[in-house]
Design a protein around this motif. Structure first.
Motif, PDB file in Angstrom:
ATOM      1  N   SER A  96       0.819  -1.221   0.000  1.00 47.28           N
ATOM      2  CA  SER A  96       0.000   0.000   0.000  1.00 47.28           C
ATOM      3  C   SER A  96       0.850   1.268   0.000  1.00 47.28           C
ATOM      4  O   SER A  96       0.342   2.350  -0.298  1.00 47.28           O
ATOM      5  CB  SER A  96      -0.957   0.009   1.188  1.00 47.28           C
ATOM      6  N   VAL A  97       2.140   1.172   0.299  1.00 47.94           N
ATOM      7  CA  VAL A  97       3.002   2.343   0.301  1.00 47.94           C
ATOM      8  C   VAL A  97       2.998   3.032  -1.065  1.00 47.94           C
ATOM      9  O   VAL A  97       3.165   4.247  -1.163  1.00 47.94           O
ATOM     10  CB  VAL A  97       4.453   1.983   0.714  1.00 47.94           C
ATOM     11  N   ILE A 118       4.617  -5.409  -6.534  1.00 45.08           N
ATOM     12  CA  ILE A 118       4.685  -4.042  -7.027  1.00 45.08           C
ATOM     13  C   ILE A 118       3.442  -3.789  -7.865  1.00 45.08           C
ATOM     14  O   ILE A 118       3.244  -4.450  -8.887  1.00 45.08           O
ATOM     15  CB  ILE A 118       5.943  -3.828  -7.889  1.00 45.08           C
ATOM     16  N   PRO A 119       2.587  -2.853  -7.464  1.00 42.57           N
ATOM     17  CA  PRO A 119       1.367  -2.602  -8.222  1.00 42.57           C
ATOM     18  C   PRO A 119       1.657  -1.962  -9.581  1.00 42.57           C
ATOM     19  O   PRO A 119       2.674  -1.293  -9.756  1.00 42.57           O
ATOM     20  CB  PRO A 119       0.564  -1.654  -7.328  1.00 42.57           C
ATOM     21  N   LYS A 120       0.742  -2.174 -10.511  1.00 45.84           N
ATOM     22  CA  LYS A 120       0.926  -1.627 -11.856  1.00 45.84           C
ATOM     23  C   LYS A 120       0.974  -0.105 -11.861  1.00 45.84           C
ATOM     24  O   LYS A 120       1.626   0.489 -12.716  1.00 45.84           O
ATOM     25  CB  LYS A 120      -0.200  -2.104 -12.773  1.00 45.84           C
ATOM     26  N   ASP A 121       0.270   0.536 -10.919  1.00 46.30           N
ATOM     27  CA  ASP A 121       0.222   1.993 -10.938  1.00 46.30           C
ATOM     28  C   ASP A 121       1.552   2.653 -10.554  1.00 46.30           C
ATOM     29  O   ASP A 121       1.676   3.863 -10.582  1.00 46.30           O
ATOM     30  CB  ASP A 121      -0.921   2.530 -10.074  1.00 46.30           C
ATOM     31  N   VAL A 122       2.573   1.862 -10.235  1.00 48.39           N
ATOM     32  CA  VAL A 122       3.889   2.440  -9.978  1.00 48.39           C
ATOM     33  C   VAL A 122       4.428   3.096 -11.251  1.00 48.39           C
ATOM     34  O   VAL A 122       5.253   4.003 -11.189  1.00 48.39           O
ATOM     35  CB  VAL A 122       4.881   1.386  -9.419  1.00 48.39           C
ATOM     36  N   THR A 123       3.933   2.699 -12.390  1.00 46.01           N
ATOM     37  CA  THR A 123       4.344   3.326 -13.648  1.00 46.01           C
ATOM     38  C   THR A 123       3.850   4.764 -13.748  1.00 46.01           C
ATOM     39  O   THR A 123       4.323   5.531 -14.573  1.00 46.01           O
ATOM     40  CB  THR A 123       3.830   2.526 -14.861  1.00 46.01           C
ATOM     41  N   GLY A 124       2.906   5.146 -12.870  1.00 45.20           N
ATOM     42  CA  GLY A 124       2.438   6.529 -12.821  1.00 45.20           C
ATOM     43  C   GLY A 124       3.470   7.476 -12.227  1.00 45.20           C
ATOM     44  O   GLY A 124       3.352   8.687 -12.348  1.00 45.20           O
ATOM     45  N   LEU A 128      10.407   8.688 -11.636  1.00 44.70           N
ATOM     46  CA  LEU A 128      11.182   7.710 -10.872  1.00 44.70           C
ATOM     47  C   LEU A 128      12.334   7.156 -11.705  1.00 44.70           C
ATOM     48  O   LEU A 128      12.145   6.657 -12.805  1.00 44.70           O
ATOM     49  CB  LEU A 128      10.276   6.564 -10.411  1.00 44.70           C
ATOM     50  N   GLN A 129      13.569   7.263 -11.157  1.00 49.36           N
ATOM     51  CA  GLN A 129      14.764   6.783 -11.837  1.00 49.36           C
ATOM     52  C   GLN A 129      15.427   5.624 -11.097  1.00 49.36           C
ATOM     53  O   GLN A 129      16.050   4.777 -11.711  1.00 49.36           O
ATOM     54  CB  GLN A 129      15.774   7.934 -11.987  1.00 49.36           C
ATOM     55  N   GLU A 130      15.308   5.613  -9.769  1.00 49.84           N
ATOM     56  CA  GLU A 130      15.931   4.563  -8.959  1.00 49.84           C
ATOM     57  C   GLU A 130      14.913   4.025  -7.960  1.00 49.84           C
ATOM     58  O   GLU A 130      14.247   4.793  -7.283  1.00 49.84           O
ATOM     59  CB  GLU A 130      17.128   5.115  -8.183  1.00 49.84           C
ATOM     60  N   LEU A 131      14.836   2.694  -7.885  1.00 50.36           N
ATOM     61  CA  LEU A 131      13.924   2.027  -6.967  1.00 50.36           C
ATOM     62  C   LEU A 131      14.646   0.865  -6.316  1.00 50.36           C
ATOM     63  O   LEU A 131      15.102  -0.049  -6.991  1.00 50.36           O
ATOM     64  CB  LEU A 131      12.681   1.533  -7.714  1.00 50.36           C
ATOM     65  N   ASN A 132      14.794   0.898  -4.997  1.00 48.69           N
ATOM     66  CA  ASN A 132      15.466  -0.171  -4.257  1.00 48.69           C
ATOM     67  C   ASN A 132      14.417  -0.948  -3.476  1.00 48.69           C
ATOM     68  O   ASN A 132      13.787  -0.421  -2.563  1.00 48.69           O
ATOM     69  CB  ASN A 132      16.516   0.403  -3.297  1.00 48.69           C
ATOM     70  N   LEU A 133      14.212  -2.208  -3.851  1.00 53.08           N
ATOM     71  CA  LEU A 133      13.248  -3.090  -3.186  1.00 53.08           C
ATOM     72  C   LEU A 133      13.931  -4.334  -2.611  1.00 53.08           C
ATOM     73  O   LEU A 133      13.276  -5.338  -2.377  1.00 53.08           O
ATOM     74  CB  LEU A 133      12.145  -3.499  -4.171  1.00 53.08           C
ATOM     75  N   ALA A 134      15.207  -4.265  -2.363  1.00 47.16           N
ATOM     76  CA  ALA A 134      15.934  -5.406  -1.797  1.00 47.16           C
ATOM     77  C   ALA A 134      15.383  -5.752  -0.420  1.00 47.16           C
ATOM     78  O   ALA A 134      14.827  -4.902   0.276  1.00 47.16           O
ATOM     79  CB  ALA A 134      17.425  -5.072  -1.687  1.00 47.16           C
ATOM     80  N   SER A 135      15.502  -7.015  -0.047  1.00 45.99           N
ATOM     81  CA  SER A 135      15.110  -7.510   1.277  1.00 45.99           C
ATOM     82  C   SER A 135      13.655  -7.236   1.611  1.00 45.99           C
ATOM     83  O   SER A 135      13.326  -6.738   2.691  1.00 45.99           O
ATOM     84  CB  SER A 135      16.007  -6.908   2.360  1.00 45.99           C
ATOM     85  N   ASN A 136      12.786  -7.564   0.681  1.00 43.82           N
ATOM     86  CA  ASN A 136      11.341  -7.531   0.905  1.00 43.82           C
ATOM     87  C   ASN A 136      10.828  -8.946   0.759  1.00 43.82           C
ATOM     88  O   ASN A 136      11.583  -9.904   0.890  1.00 43.82           O
ATOM     89  CB  ASN A 136      10.667  -6.564  -0.074  1.00 43.82           C
ATOM     90  N   SER A 137       9.541  -9.100   0.477  1.00 48.41           N
ATOM     91  CA  SER A 137       8.954 -10.436   0.323  1.00 48.41           C
ATOM     92  C   SER A 137       8.415 -10.647  -1.086  1.00 48.41           C
ATOM     93  O   SER A 137       7.376 -11.264  -1.283  1.00 48.41           O
ATOM     94  CB  SER A 137       7.816 -10.610   1.348  1.00 48.41           C
ATOM     95  N   LEU A 138       9.121 -10.106  -2.069  1.00 48.89           N
ATOM     96  CA  LEU A 138       8.693 -10.255  -3.467  1.00 48.89           C
ATOM     97  C   LEU A 138       8.829 -11.701  -3.901  1.00 48.89           C
ATOM     98  O   LEU A 138       9.772 -12.381  -3.539  1.00 48.89           O
ATOM     99  CB  LEU A 138       9.523  -9.358  -4.381  1.00 48.89           C
ATOM    100  N   ALA A 139       7.841 -12.157  -4.695  1.00 49.13           N
ATOM    101  CA  ALA A 139       7.891 -13.532  -5.202  1.00 49.13           C
ATOM    102  C   ALA A 139       7.861 -13.525  -6.728  1.00 49.13           C
ATOM    103  O   ALA A 139       7.390 -12.611  -7.344  1.00 49.13           O
ATOM    104  CB  ALA A 139       6.697 -14.326  -4.674  1.00 49.13           C
TER     105      ALA A 139
END
Length: 139
Positions: A96-97, A118-124, A128-139
């Motif tokens: 939800s963030v 990662i929701p599709k609306d992140v493309t909105g 955004l140039q850099e996104l760090n999602l390390a150490s989450n629960s992505l599958a």
């Protein structure tokens, strides 16, 4: 919040006991460019976004290593429009963030949270140039 207009451009309050209300309704930090609130007692991302409203020059906000959560459905966060670097790492944030991010964000650090997808609306987030999602629960 300073009583008079502040000349500070950089403030670092790492490892204190500040809560979400620390800078609420603060209109005297208009030239502040960098604010670091690592390792404090911030809990609500919505309130944190409101805190920035009067910080008209704020470009970098680091609120990592807190207990931030965001569970509202409306996605109605109010960030100052100048934020381009946001560090939200090491909090308790979920998918939800993505409904509560500054519109002009360029660098976003979300590592070490509870994000599962990662929701599709992140493309909105067009800047955004850099996104760090390390150490989450992505599958």
């Amino acid at each position: 919040c300073p009583q008079e207009p502040s000349t500070f451009k950089f403030l670092n309050f790492t490892q204190n006991a500040f809560t979400d209300s620390v800078f609420q309704n603060c209109d005297t930090l208009t030239i502040l460019e960098t604010l670091i609130l690592q390792k404090n007692d911030l809990k609500d991302l919505f309130k944190t976004s409101l805190m920035t409203k009067g910080m008209l020059s704020l470009e970098t906000l680091d609120v990592s290593w807190n207990s931030l959560e965001y569970d509202r459905r409306d996605g109605n966060c109010t960030w100052v429009g100048s934020i381009v670097v946001l560090n939200l790492s090491s909090n308790a944030l979920t998918d939800s963030v993505f409904r509560c991010l500054p519109p002009q964000i360029k660098v976003l650090d979300l590592h070490n949270n509870r994000i599962r997808s990662i929701p599709k609306d992140v493309t909105g987030l067009e800047t955004l140039q850099e996104l760090n999602l390390a150490s989450n629960s992505l599958a």
